[in-house]
Design a protein around this motif. Structure first.
Motif, PDB file in Angstrom:
ATOM      1  N   UNK A  13       0.877  -1.175   0.000  1.00  0.00           N
ATOM      2  CA  UNK A  13       0.000   0.000   0.000  1.00  0.00           C
ATOM      3  C   UNK A  13       0.909   1.218   0.000  1.00  0.00           C
ATOM      4  N   UNK A  14       0.827   2.067   1.000  1.00  0.00           N
ATOM      5  CA  UNK A  14       1.761   3.176   1.149  1.00  0.00           C
ATOM      6  C   UNK A  14       3.115   2.617   1.604  1.00  0.00           C
ATOM      7  N   UNK A  15       4.181   3.446   1.542  1.00  0.00           N
ATOM      8  CA  UNK A  15       5.485   2.973   2.015  1.00  0.00           C
ATOM      9  C   UNK A  15       5.414   2.473   3.459  1.00  0.00           C
ATOM     10  N   UNK A  16       5.917   1.258   3.697  1.00  0.00           N
ATOM     11  CA  UNK A  16       5.927   0.674   5.035  1.00  0.00           C
ATOM     12  C   UNK A  16       4.610   0.053   5.447  1.00  0.00           C
ATOM     13  N   UNK A  17       3.667  -0.083   4.500  1.00  0.00           N
ATOM     14  CA  UNK A  17       2.338  -0.623   4.805  1.00  0.00           C
ATOM     15  C   UNK A  17       1.993  -1.723   3.798  1.00  0.00           C
TER      16      UNK A  17
END
Length: 108
Positions: A13-17
């Motif tokens: 998803x988003x960075x780190x997710x």
């Protein structure tokens, strides 16, 4: 009827997710969202009802302008079209339940 977490491939998803769709029907969906410390679930809204259970870690949630810190064992409700976002204060896991299912997640 049964979905085994180890068999589900996470989606970035988003960075780190990352997100795993654990199981779903047309009316209901459950997802596991994994966050690295400092990662964000960007502010957004959707027509789905959403309940989130904090399975691990602590998070700063903002829902319709109200910000609170939640931690393992807490839960959060996002009404339809509520503007919401989250920041992971440490590595953590959220379990999101949506009604109806997020068809946009299934198309990815």
């Amino acid at each position: 009827m049964f979905v085994f977490n180890n068999d589900v491939i996470p989606t970035d998803c988003e960075p780190g997710v990352t997100r795993k769709i654990l199981t779903h029907s047309d009316e209901l969906m459950m997802c596991e969202i994994t966050f690295k410390k400092g990662a964000r679930g960007n502010t957004h809204s959707h027509p789905h009802l959403q309940i989130t259970y904090i399975a691990k870690g602590s998070f700063e949630f903002t829902i319709d302008g109200e910000t609170r810190i939640v931690k393992q064992g807490d839960s959060v409700y996002m009404p339809s079209d509520a503007v919401h976002g989250v920041v992971a204060l440490e590595d953590g896991i959220l379990v999101d339940v949506f009604n109806p299912a997020r068809e946009d997640f299934l198309k990815k």
